[in-house]
Design a protein around this motif. Sequence first.
Motif, PDB file in Angstrom:
ATOM      1  N   ASP A 481      51.280 -10.665  67.118  1.00  0.00           N
ATOM      2  CA  ASP A 481      51.760 -10.564  65.753  1.00  0.00           C
ATOM      3  C   ASP A 481      52.590  -9.288  65.608  1.00  0.00           C
ATOM      4  O   ASP A 481      52.518  -8.387  66.443  1.00  0.00           O
ATOM      5  CB  ASP A 481      50.586 -10.562  64.772  1.00  0.00           C
ATOM      6  CG  ASP A 481      49.602  -9.445  65.043  1.00  0.00           C
ATOM      7  OD1 ASP A 481      49.899  -8.288  64.700  1.00  0.00           O
ATOM      8  OD2 ASP A 481      48.545  -9.725  65.625  1.00  0.00           O
ATOM      9  N   VAL A 482      53.371  -9.200  64.537  1.00  0.00           N
ATOM     10  CA  VAL A 482      54.374  -8.133  64.432  1.00  0.00           C
ATOM     11  C   VAL A 482      53.775  -6.737  64.428  1.00  0.00           C
ATOM     12  O   VAL A 482      54.370  -5.801  64.959  1.00  0.00           O
ATOM     13  CB  VAL A 482      55.282  -8.318  63.192  1.00  0.00           C
ATOM     14  CG1 VAL A 482      56.197  -9.494  63.373  1.00  0.00           C
ATOM     15  CG2 VAL A 482      54.473  -8.444  61.915  1.00  0.00           C
ATOM     16  N   LEU A 483      52.581  -6.576  63.857  1.00  0.00           N
ATOM     17  CA  LEU A 483      51.987  -5.239  63.810  1.00  0.00           C
ATOM     18  C   LEU A 483      51.577  -4.782  65.209  1.00  0.00           C
ATOM     19  O   LEU A 483      51.868  -3.656  65.619  1.00  0.00           O
ATOM     20  CB  LEU A 483      50.773  -5.235  62.878  1.00  0.00           C
ATOM     21  CG  LEU A 483      51.079  -5.490  61.400  1.00  0.00           C
ATOM     22  CD1 LEU A 483      49.796  -5.597  60.609  1.00  0.00           C
ATOM     23  CD2 LEU A 483      51.955  -4.389  60.834  1.00  0.00           C
ATOM     24  N   VAL A 484      50.908  -5.654  65.948  1.00  0.00           N
ATOM     25  CA  VAL A 484      50.495  -5.307  67.308  1.00  0.00           C
ATOM     26  C   VAL A 484      51.726  -5.191  68.206  1.00  0.00           C
ATOM     27  O   VAL A 484      51.806  -4.314  69.072  1.00  0.00           O
ATOM     28  CB  VAL A 484      49.508  -6.358  67.869  1.00  0.00           C
ATOM     29  CG1 VAL A 484      49.115  -6.010  69.281  1.00  0.00           C
ATOM     30  CG2 VAL A 484      48.280  -6.431  66.987  1.00  0.00           C
ATOM     31  N   GLN A 485      52.707  -6.072  67.990  1.00  0.00           N
ATOM     32  CA  GLN A 485      53.952  -6.005  68.748  1.00  0.00           C
ATOM     33  C   GLN A 485      54.606  -4.627  68.575  1.00  0.00           C
ATOM     34  O   GLN A 485      55.032  -4.005  69.543  1.00  0.00           O
ATOM     35  CB  GLN A 485      54.890  -7.110  68.254  1.00  0.00           C
ATOM     36  CG  GLN A 485      56.099  -7.338  69.136  1.00  0.00           C
ATOM     37  CD  GLN A 485      56.934  -8.500  68.602  1.00  0.00           C
ATOM     38  OE1 GLN A 485      57.578  -8.381  67.573  1.00  0.00           O
ATOM     39  NE2 GLN A 485      56.916  -9.617  69.302  1.00  0.00           N
ATOM     40  N   ALA A 486      54.652  -4.164  67.325  1.00  0.00           N
ATOM     41  CA  ALA A 486      55.237  -2.849  67.058  1.00  0.00           C
ATOM     42  C   ALA A 486      54.442  -1.751  67.754  1.00  0.00           C
ATOM     43  O   ALA A 486      55.012  -0.814  68.318  1.00  0.00           O
ATOM     44  CB  ALA A 486      55.286  -2.595  65.553  1.00  0.00           C
ATOM     45  N   GLN A 487      53.106  -1.881  67.748  1.00  0.00           N
ATOM     46  CA  GLN A 487      52.267  -0.884  68.419  1.00  0.00           C
ATOM     47  C   GLN A 487      52.525  -0.881  69.924  1.00  0.00           C
ATOM     48  O   GLN A 487      52.634   0.186  70.540  1.00  0.00           O
ATOM     49  CB  GLN A 487      50.790  -1.186  68.156  1.00  0.00           C
ATOM     50  CG  GLN A 487      50.348  -0.947  66.720  1.00  0.00           C
ATOM     51  CD  GLN A 487      48.921  -1.420  66.488  1.00  0.00           C
ATOM     52  OE1 GLN A 487      48.155  -1.547  67.439  1.00  0.00           O
ATOM     53  NE2 GLN A 487      48.581  -1.700  65.258  1.00  0.00           N
ATOM     54  N   ILE A 488      52.596  -2.081  70.516  1.00  0.00           N
ATOM     55  CA  ILE A 488      52.809  -2.169  71.970  1.00  0.00           C
ATOM     56  C   ILE A 488      54.197  -1.630  72.345  1.00  0.00           C
ATOM     57  O   ILE A 488      54.352  -0.892  73.318  1.00  0.00           O
ATOM     58  CB  ILE A 488      52.638  -3.630  72.460  1.00  0.00           C
ATOM     59  CG1 ILE A 488      51.192  -4.102  72.263  1.00  0.00           C
ATOM     60  CG2 ILE A 488      53.054  -3.762  73.921  1.00  0.00           C
ATOM     61  CD1 ILE A 488      50.159  -3.381  73.109  1.00  0.00           C
ATOM     62  N   LEU A 489      55.220  -1.987  71.556  1.00  0.00           N
ATOM     63  CA  LEU A 489      56.567  -1.489  71.831  1.00  0.00           C
ATOM     64  C   LEU A 489      56.619   0.026  71.675  1.00  0.00           C
ATOM     65  O   LEU A 489      57.264   0.738  72.467  1.00  0.00           O
ATOM     66  CB  LEU A 489      57.590  -2.149  70.910  1.00  0.00           C
ATOM     67  CG  LEU A 489      57.813  -3.656  71.111  1.00  0.00           C
ATOM     68  CD1 LEU A 489      58.728  -4.210  70.034  1.00  0.00           C
ATOM     69  CD2 LEU A 489      58.380  -3.951  72.492  1.00  0.00           C
ATOM     70  N   ASP A 490      55.920   0.536  70.663  1.00  0.00           N
ATOM     71  CA  ASP A 490      55.834   1.975  70.439  1.00  0.00           C
ATOM     72  C   ASP A 490      55.132   2.632  71.624  1.00  0.00           C
ATOM     73  O   ASP A 490      55.567   3.668  72.149  1.00  0.00           O
ATOM     74  CB  ASP A 490      55.061   2.229  69.141  1.00  0.00           C
ATOM     75  CG  ASP A 490      55.281   3.622  68.593  1.00  0.00           C
ATOM     76  OD1 ASP A 490      56.298   4.237  68.960  1.00  0.00           O
ATOM     77  OD2 ASP A 490      54.450   4.096  67.800  1.00  0.00           O
TER      78      ASP A 490
END
Length: 600
Positions: A481-490
Amino acid sequence: MSEQQPILSVRDLKVAFGTKKKQNEVLHGVGFDVYPGETVAIVGESGSGKSTTMHAVINLLPGTGKVTGGSVQWNGRELVGIGRKEMESIRGREIGLVPQDPMSNLNPVWSVGFQVEEAIRANGLASGKKAVHARAVEVLEQAGLQNAEQRMKQYPHQFSGGMKQRALIGIGLAANPELLIADEPTSALDVTVQRVVLNHLETLTKELGTAVVFITHDLGLAAERAEKLIVMYKGNIVESGPSREILQNPQHPYTRRLVSAAPSLASRRIGADASLPAAPTSTFDVAALAESTERKIGEPLIEVEGLRKVYKLRKGNFGSEDFVAVDNATFTINRGETLALVGESGSGKSTIAKMVLQLEDATAGTIKIEGRDTSKLNGRELFNLRRTLQPVFQDPYGSLDPLYNIGNTIMEPLKIHNVGDAASRKARMYELLDQVSLPREVATRYPNELSGGQRQRVAVARGLALKPDILVLDEAVSALDVLVQAQILDLLAELQRDLGLTYLFITHDLAVVRLIADRVCVMQQGKIVEQATTDEVFENPQQEYTRNLLAAIPGASIELGVEPAANEDYVPHLEAAPEHSAEANGAMGNASRNSTGPAF
């Protein structure tokens, strides 16, 4: 639409898992309406209850899951508590389902064609061998599968992830149901095939009056395709209403956070105008990735030249024919750099990854890592190389051993390479769980107890365990999901800055590419057709194929309305579930905005 009667009406739905003595409630009184021909999107992070809600509607809850309260009315008929045979007569014929995971939802021992034909027979859509076969071909073609007649003879392992997803979509649509529940229906699809499939779903909705409920983490897709949006968090509905209105003017802090973290929407603003400062949005702001500190790009680390891979496909009468999966691929990745391989499903991206990882032998060409030809390495040298070169595979369901708990899964590479003692491995495992935002209690759980997004985080953690120099990420964030995706990309960007990691990033999500990649190779039918810096590819694509890929990004043209002030002081606490609000979870058949729940 208010004059119409809803075909699906859910009221105060509660679902719990566990035994009578110890029950864990995961849905806390959800309510909504779906009208004929309407397209509704349910969005929220992994574990928020999106899939559970719709699986409860059709009585397909896994394991110990039970509906503990509420009502589900289907065309005026109560579904909660009806018999198994009655429900089976509704499933497939009246309510179709496209399940989330294309890898594990097709039987590996049967051909794809046989499985599509079986669904057609079971739903009474055709009789007689020829009629059933013709309908199966038609169904697969409608779902966007090319050469459907030939492809029907193949087995699931011979299909790419995207092709399997299309076959499942075909099966779900075979009976022309009144309602189609599409659980992440396009997560394995590249943007161009995604557009074909979604256009087909849209045509069905208009012509046949088929209603569609999308369960998705792609807000761009939700904004572009759904009329109504339902935002879920921790088993509650916190906001609902017209999709574009919600995304342009999100009321609830959680919705604002979702919007600010969505790369499919954010990619439009990153790098579009460097003079404009990025608005502060949340702790994991994807726009901030574009402003990350400069990294040192070193000497060439991976050199691929003239790479070719030919597979032998079996034909009748014990014959075979050549299939060229990769043809004359040449590229270089410098130390500390991220190269993205993008292209449609089946274009050869994952095949290149397997050859770089030495999981497949190249038919021709060379792969050099730190100047050494990997095809000439002996067993011990290859073992040592694997410590510096780690994969994160595409399929979070198939790449984790179901008999290993999560802690042992993450520690396995450390054991194999004899790194540290038991205590230090355990400490490293907990450190990795923290890095990928998983609670430490997950260590004692097994893969079947986790959601798809959580499994993918475990796969990323395992890939990072040995602190490798090179990470090969094959669709590593497509299931998130977008929140976890953002965390992983970060996390990946931070690790790259701190440790000088080098990434080969394979994806069909061009919005993610904009955030993470330095350079892009665009692949089409096994060939690299365009190769340039990320900005050059996005701002001045040379090939028509690349322009089509960019044009197909869902939601790229939709303006957002997250004001800087909205999230300035907002620090999310994901562990705290919102209090139950009857207003938040009441009926949402009307199109009015409904934003409730605590302000976290």
